[in-house]
Scaffold this motif. Structure first.
Motif, PDB file in Angstrom:
ATOM      1  N   ILE A  77       0.778  -1.259  -0.028  1.00 24.47           N
ATOM      2  CA  ILE A  77       0.026   0.100  -0.059  1.00 24.47           C
ATOM      3  C   ILE A  77       0.981   1.315   0.050  1.00 24.47           C
ATOM      4  O   ILE A  77       0.525   2.397  -0.606  1.00 24.47           O
ATOM      5  CB  ILE A  77      -0.912  -0.108   1.176  1.00 24.47           C
ATOM      6  N   LEU A 120       1.398   2.929  -3.283  1.00 24.84           N
ATOM      7  CA  LEU A 120       0.394   3.257  -4.129  1.00 24.84           C
ATOM      8  C   LEU A 120       0.502   4.635  -5.169  1.00 24.84           C
ATOM      9  O   LEU A 120       0.204   4.631  -6.218  1.00 24.84           O
ATOM     10  CB  LEU A 120      -0.862   3.720  -3.203  1.00 24.84           C
ATOM     11  N   THR A 136      -6.657  -2.405  -1.456  1.00 22.51           N
ATOM     12  CA  THR A 136      -7.222  -1.348  -2.337  1.00 22.51           C
ATOM     13  C   THR A 136      -6.844  -2.016  -3.956  1.00 22.51           C
ATOM     14  O   THR A 136      -5.943  -2.524  -4.301  1.00 22.51           O
ATOM     15  CB  THR A 136      -6.548   0.024  -2.330  1.00 22.51           C
TER      16      THR A 136
END
Length: 211
Positions: A83, A86, A118
């Motif tokens: 993450i 990102l 995500t």
């Protein structure tokens, strides 16, 4: 073969003429359940691609400009990253240059860590627009919940492929109507007299298009 609208023909032409071929990429970030595994996500995305034929369009020039539907992929490629990566992955996906005549015209990345999961999704505007985001996420949520049986998927696929064919044909029919050209000319005359204005200030949309 699927008919092409004037807008699609225009985007095909622009893709050949401009150096910034990624400028019609649509990028989405979808927050997922933190414990979602990549295998579950891959299976759900395969279902979405099966029942959303617009995403499976690829384009051809001969014997005239048209689109065809690619088969449902046996496996969905998903890039995996932490993450914390990102911003870098988002920038890389946004700058991806699709080959409109080969496809697929989408790419996925799954980012996870620190209690987050995500999905990043980039797709070319030729096959997807802002109005498409809600049905995409709705189908994805149902697919992740295991709500699509085999028979329902097959029925949805057939129905939506027929709907896409009818919608494109209807748009082409209206575009070819002399009344449409007359109305467009009327709007052009009206707009010529109006002052320049900035783009509508949606989030993340630049007001200056000099780039």
């Amino acid at each position: 073969p699927l008919a092409l609208t004037e807008s699609q023909r225009g985007l095909l032409l622009i893709d050949r003429m401009v150096p910034t071929r990624h400028m019609y990429n649509v990028v989405m970030e979808i927050e997922l359940a933190p414990d979602l595994g990549v295998g579950e996500l891959r299976s759900a995305l395969a279902t979405v691609l099966e029942i959303q034929p617009g995403l499976r369009q690829v384009f051809a020039d001969l014997p005239g400009p048209h689109a065809v539907l690619s088969p449902v992929p046996d496996d969905v490629a998903i890039e995996q990253a932490g993450i914390h990566e990102l911003p870098d992955v988002l920038a890389r996906l946004g700058a991806h240059e699709f080959t409109l005549y080969e496809g697929p015209l989408y790419r996925f990345a799954h980012l996870f860590g620190d209690g987050r999961s995500t999905l990043l999704f980039v797709v070319h505007h030729l096959v997807f627009d802002g109005m498409s985001i809600r049905p995409f996420t709705a189908d994805l949520a149902r697919a992740l919940a295991g709500e699509f049986g085999r028979e329902e998927r097959a029925g949805l696929r057939d129905r939506r492929e027929a709907d896409l064919q009818r919608e494109l044909s209807a748009q082409v029919r209206v575009e070819d109507d002399p009344a449409t050209e007359e109305k467009a000319a009327e709007w052009a005359r009206d707009l010529r007299e109006l002052p320049m204005a900035p783009l509508y200030p949606r989030p993340h949309r630049p007001a200056d298009t000099a780039f």
